[in-house]
Enzyme design. Structure first.
Site, mmCIF file in Angstrom:
data_model
loop_
_atom_site.group_PDB
_atom_site.id
_atom_site.type_symbol
_atom_site.label_atom_id
_atom_site.label_comp_id
_atom_site.label_asym_id
_atom_site.label_seq_id
_atom_site.Cartn_x
_atom_site.Cartn_y
_atom_site.Cartn_z
ATOM 1 N N TRP A 80 16.698 -3.217 -0.342
ATOM 2 C CA TRP A 80 15.705 -3.962 0.437
ATOM 3 C C TRP A 80 16.270 -4.487 1.764
ATOM 4 O O TRP A 80 15.554 -5.153 2.518
ATOM 5 C CB TRP A 80 15.186 -5.145 -0.388
ATOM 6 C CG TRP A 80 14.152 -4.776 -1.399
ATOM 7 C CD1 TRP A 80 14.341 -4.466 -2.710
ATOM 8 C CD2 TRP A 80 12.740 -4.675 -1.187
ATOM 9 N NE1 TRP A 80 13.154 -4.186 -3.330
ATOM 10 C CE2 TRP A 80 12.143 -4.309 -2.413
ATOM 11 C CE3 TRP A 80 11.921 -4.868 -0.073
ATOM 12 C CZ2 TRP A 80 10.775 -4.130 -2.559
ATOM 13 C CZ3 TRP A 80 10.552 -4.697 -0.215
ATOM 14 C CH2 TRP A 80 9.996 -4.322 -1.445
ATOM 15 N N ARG A 191 0.309 3.567 -3.512
ATOM 16 C CA ARG A 191 -0.411 4.014 -2.315
ATOM 17 C C ARG A 191 0.434 4.960 -1.473
ATOM 18 O O ARG A 191 -0.083 5.842 -0.785
ATOM 19 C CB ARG A 191 -0.825 2.806 -1.459
ATOM 20 C CG ARG A 191 0.346 2.068 -0.839
ATOM 21 C CD ARG A 191 -0.051 1.053 0.213
ATOM 22 N NE ARG A 191 1.118 0.372 0.713
ATOM 23 C CZ ARG A 191 1.873 0.806 1.718
ATOM 24 N NH1 ARG A 191 1.594 1.954 2.329
ATOM 25 N NH2 ARG A 191 2.937 0.129 2.110
#
Length: 288
Positions: A80, A191
């Protein structure tokens, strides 16, 4: 992991080249689904080595409701780092720090981490405090008390907070299904899926989540079903995926949980990967 290799081949064969937000460019295919049978082993990629502890730490980080990378970086999980670093580069404190120097400051300076390691209201926040709702606690309670419900759903997509997130959720919603035989299936809607770098992590992470929830609810984990909206291979990963599809998968490993603690109290060392054999690491750059 033949299912994953089939996914790569499908995108290579049928995908279209598209410009994208990162300016790297992708080969993309819309509307993909794969099914992984957890009774046949844990679906951790074997055609390249995957750092399993990163998957464990990230999932436990989500489950604790955390949204700051400090815990991850201190546990040598760097998946991250790029997003808060890009935000940090726009600040007055930047001073040309490299991403490695940024990482060291996150580790050694708690106040710096509080200020610049925060990702905003990403997964952990939405899972454990979606406008005051603890979705994971509710999910576990409902699975135990109303297993036949069609409402076993957790969403990470909060439209009102998207612009406050360093990266809007890619894996946006998951739903669980309990069979009459006490088996647990988990379906993820994602998505956007980076087929080379991100998707192998997502497969393993949500399969592990299914295992942990099943354990908590005294059910048997069965299928992880992975639905991807925009499944894409970045143009700078084409060489890597073509190498991967030439490799023969090894037998899948297994998971052993050596603790009686509940899902919220588990530690990374409680979750053991056994009999993992893989081909060597294949590196690729993250598109931010």
């Amino acid at each position: 992991m033949k299912e994953y290799l089939s996914l790569i081949k499908k995108v290579l064969k049928n995908g279209e080249f598209r410009e994208d937000r990162t300016k790297v460019g992708t080969l993309s295919l819309f509307g993909l689904q794969s099914r992984y049978d957890l009774t046949k082993g844990f679906p951790l990629l074997t055609t390249k080595k995957i750092y399993f502890k990163a998957i464990v730490h990230e999932l436990l980080w989500f489950l604790k409701g955390d949204t700051n990378i400090e815990y991850l970086v201190k546990n040598n999980v760097n998946i991250w780092n790029e997003w808060p670093y890009e935000i940090f580069k726009k600040s007055s404190d930047y001073n040309d720090l490299s991403i490695e120097e940024f990482k060291e400051k996150i580790i050694n300076d708690h106040n710096f981490a509080l200020k610049y390691g925060e990702l905003g209201p990403v997964y952990g926040k939405q899972w454990r405090n979606f406008n005051g709702i603890d979705q994971i606690e509710n999910l576990i309670c409902n699975l135990k008390n109303d297993p036949n419900s069609r409402r076993h759903i957790v969403s990470a997509w909060d439209p009102a907070k998207i612009n406050k997130m360093a990266l809007p959720p890619c894996h946006t919603l998951f739903q669980l299904f309990v069979t009459n035989e006490g088996e647990l299936d988990l379906l993820l809607y994602q998505r956007s899926g980076d087929i080379f770098l991100g998707v192998p992590f997502n497969i393993a992470s949500y399969s592990l989540l299914n295992i942990l929830i099943a354990r908590e609810c005294k059910l048997k984990p069965r299928y992880f079903i992975h639905t991807i909206g925009d499944g894409h291979i970045y143009t700078n990963h084409l060489e890597q995926v073509n190498l991967q599809i030439k490799r023969k998968p090894y037998k899948l490993p297994t998971i052993n949980i050596k603790s009686e603690d509940n899902i919220f109290s588990l530690k990374a060392e409680d979750i053991i990967l056994e009999n993992y054999q893989s081909h060597p690491v294949i590196k690729g750059k993250v598109a931010v």
